[in-house]
Motif scaffolding. Structure first.
Motif, PDB file in Angstrom:
ATOM      1  N   THR A 186       0.773  -1.317  -0.100  1.00 23.65           N
ATOM      2  CA  THR A 186      -0.030   0.010  -0.035  1.00 23.65           C
ATOM      3  C   THR A 186       0.703   1.371  -0.115  1.00 23.65           C
ATOM      4  O   THR A 186       0.177   2.458   0.019  1.00 23.65           O
ATOM      5  N   ILE A 187       2.327   1.330  -0.102  1.00 23.33           N
ATOM      6  CA  ILE A 187       3.091   2.587   0.132  1.00 23.33           C
ATOM      7  C   ILE A 187       2.581   3.105  -1.412  1.00 23.33           C
ATOM      8  O   ILE A 187       2.457   2.610  -2.562  1.00 23.33           O
ATOM      9  N   VAL A 188       2.630   4.408  -1.256  1.00 20.48           N
ATOM     10  CA  VAL A 188       2.272   5.344  -2.204  1.00 20.48           C
ATOM     11  C   VAL A 188       3.405   6.226  -2.334  1.00 20.48           C
ATOM     12  O   VAL A 188       3.927   6.729  -1.446  1.00 20.48           O
ATOM     13  N   VAL A 189       3.697   6.658  -3.683  1.00 17.18           N
ATOM     14  CA  VAL A 189       4.858   7.847  -3.633  1.00 17.18           C
ATOM     15  C   VAL A 189       4.303   9.008  -4.229  1.00 17.18           C
ATOM     16  O   VAL A 189       3.166   8.998  -4.691  1.00 17.18           O
ATOM     17  N   GLN A 190       4.859  10.039  -3.766  1.00 20.46           N
ATOM     18  CA  GLN A 190       4.208  11.570  -4.338  1.00 20.46           C
ATOM     19  C   GLN A 190       5.185  12.451  -3.862  1.00 20.46           C
ATOM     20  O   GLN A 190       6.133  12.292  -3.129  1.00 20.46           O
ATOM     21  N   ASP A 191       4.988  13.735  -4.519  1.00 21.22           N
ATOM     22  CA  ASP A 191       5.774  14.981  -4.305  1.00 21.22           C
ATOM     23  C   ASP A 191       7.074  14.872  -4.653  1.00 21.22           C
ATOM     24  O   ASP A 191       7.654  14.021  -5.264  1.00 21.22           O
ATOM     25  N   GLY A 192       7.985  15.559  -4.104  1.00 14.04           N
ATOM     26  CA  GLY A 192       9.310  15.562  -4.502  1.00 14.04           C
ATOM     27  C   GLY A 192       9.576  16.916  -5.539  1.00 14.04           C
ATOM     28  O   GLY A 192       9.326  16.721  -7.064  1.00 14.04           O
ATOM     29  N   TYR A 193      10.129  18.023  -5.070  1.00 11.76           N
ATOM     30  CA  TYR A 193      10.032  19.141  -5.771  1.00 11.76           C
ATOM     31  C   TYR A 193      11.578  19.540  -6.494  1.00 11.76           C
ATOM     32  O   TYR A 193      11.643  20.422  -7.394  1.00 11.76           O
ATOM     33  N   ASP A 194      12.457  18.650  -6.258  1.00 10.77           N
ATOM     34  CA  ASP A 194      13.979  19.000  -6.463  1.00 10.77           C
ATOM     35  C   ASP A 194      14.577  17.376  -6.495  1.00 10.77           C
ATOM     36  O   ASP A 194      13.920  16.527  -6.153  1.00 10.77           O
ATOM     37  N   TYR A 195      15.888  17.477  -7.072  1.00  9.57           N
ATOM     38  CA  TYR A 195      16.704  16.300  -7.156  1.00  9.57           C
ATOM     39  C   TYR A 195      16.945  15.752  -5.655  1.00  9.57           C
ATOM     40  O   TYR A 195      16.480  14.415  -5.296  1.00  9.57           O
ATOM     41  N   ALA A 196      17.730  16.401  -4.702  1.00  8.03           N
ATOM     42  CA  ALA A 196      17.860  15.752  -3.463  1.00  8.03           C
ATOM     43  C   ALA A 196      16.689  15.723  -2.729  1.00  8.03           C
ATOM     44  O   ALA A 196      15.582  16.294  -2.706  1.00  8.03           O
ATOM     45  N   GLU A 197      16.613  14.764  -1.574  1.00  4.04           N
ATOM     46  CA  GLU A 197      15.457  14.510  -0.888  1.00  4.04           C
ATOM     47  C   GLU A 197      15.646  14.619   0.740  1.00  4.04           C
ATOM     48  O   GLU A 197      17.006  14.797   1.050  1.00  4.04           O
ATOM     49  N   ASP A 198      14.667  14.682   1.610  1.00  3.77           N
ATOM     50  CA  ASP A 198      15.217  14.739   2.944  1.00  3.77           C
ATOM     51  C   ASP A 198      15.496  13.356   3.823  1.00  3.77           C
ATOM     52  O   ASP A 198      14.789  12.888   4.491  1.00  3.77           O
ATOM     53  N   VAL A 199      16.471  12.625   3.035  1.00  4.12           N
ATOM     54  CA  VAL A 199      16.916  11.579   3.635  1.00  4.12           C
ATOM     55  C   VAL A 199      17.287  11.334   5.052  1.00  4.12           C
ATOM     56  O   VAL A 199      16.883  10.576   5.689  1.00  4.12           O
ATOM     57  N   LEU A 200      17.953  12.673   5.513  1.00  4.55           N
ATOM     58  CA  LEU A 200      18.561  12.545   6.985  1.00  4.55           C
ATOM     59  C   LEU A 200      17.210  12.631   7.848  1.00  4.55           C
ATOM     60  O   LEU A 200      17.270  12.065   8.864  1.00  4.55           O
ATOM     61  N   ALA A 201      15.988  13.338   7.652  1.00  6.88           N
ATOM     62  CA  ALA A 201      14.830  13.642   8.280  1.00  6.88           C
ATOM     63  C   ALA A 201      14.219  12.046   8.350  1.00  6.88           C
ATOM     64  O   ALA A 201      13.671  11.538   9.128  1.00  6.88           O
ATOM     65  N   GLY A 202      14.316  11.404   7.224  1.00  9.75           N
ATOM     66  CA  GLY A 202      13.860  10.004   6.851  1.00  9.75           C
ATOM     67  C   GLY A 202      14.519   8.880   8.061  1.00  9.75           C
ATOM     68  O   GLY A 202      13.949   8.081   8.547  1.00  9.75           O
ATOM     69  N   LEU A 203      15.815   9.024   8.064  1.00  7.14           N
ATOM     70  CA  LEU A 203      16.511   8.189   8.873  1.00  7.14           C
ATOM     71  C   LEU A 203      16.546   8.526  10.216  1.00  7.14           C
ATOM     72  O   LEU A 203      16.160   7.499  10.962  1.00  7.14           O
TER      73      LEU A 203
END
Length: 136
Positions: free
Chosen positions: A74-91
């Protein structure tokens, strides 16, 4: 896992790989209590749903492997407005929002873009295919 739109083409392969990792772990460690969990993140600029340090899709650790396998479908992907992502907040979110109380712990990160910040990304031509991770 990076749950931004750039992961859409890989979503099926990633969830298949997650199921394979879980199955192989169970086969490799018979008799062990194996718990699985999941944390997905967006980018910090994603509108509406996402606020920093809040994950859009989280499954706390469970021994219900079959339920886990169904839930990751049920994972949904969405958004992302630039190349880099908020990986550190995710970890950080995965570390602080999941109940890490076992002696043996393993985190596997799935993503297709580096974190925000110049220490992690050098982009000579600012093209997604030209990048290099820098790790301190």
């Amino acid at each position: 896992m990076d749950c931004t739109c750039s992961m859409r083409p890989q979503l099926s392969a990633v969830t298949e790989q997650i199921r394979a990792i879980v199955d192989e772990t169970l086969q490799s460690y018979p008799g062990w209590t194996v718990k699985v969990g999941f944390a997905g993140y967006f980018d910090h600029k994603s509108a509406g749903e996402y606020e920093r340090n809040r994950l859009p899709f989280t499954l706390d650790f469970t021994t219900d492997v079959e339920g886990f396998k169904e839930a990751i479908n049920t994972i949904v992907v969405q958004d992302g407005y630039d190349y880099a992502e908020d990986v550190l907040a995710g970890l950080e979110g995965a570390a602080s929002h999941l109940n890490w109380n076992s002696k043996v712990r393993l985190l596997i990160h799935f993503g297709d873009a580096p974190p925000h910040g110049q220490i992690y990304l050098i982009c000579t031509f600012c093209l997604p295919s030209v990048y290099m991770y820098l790790v301190r």
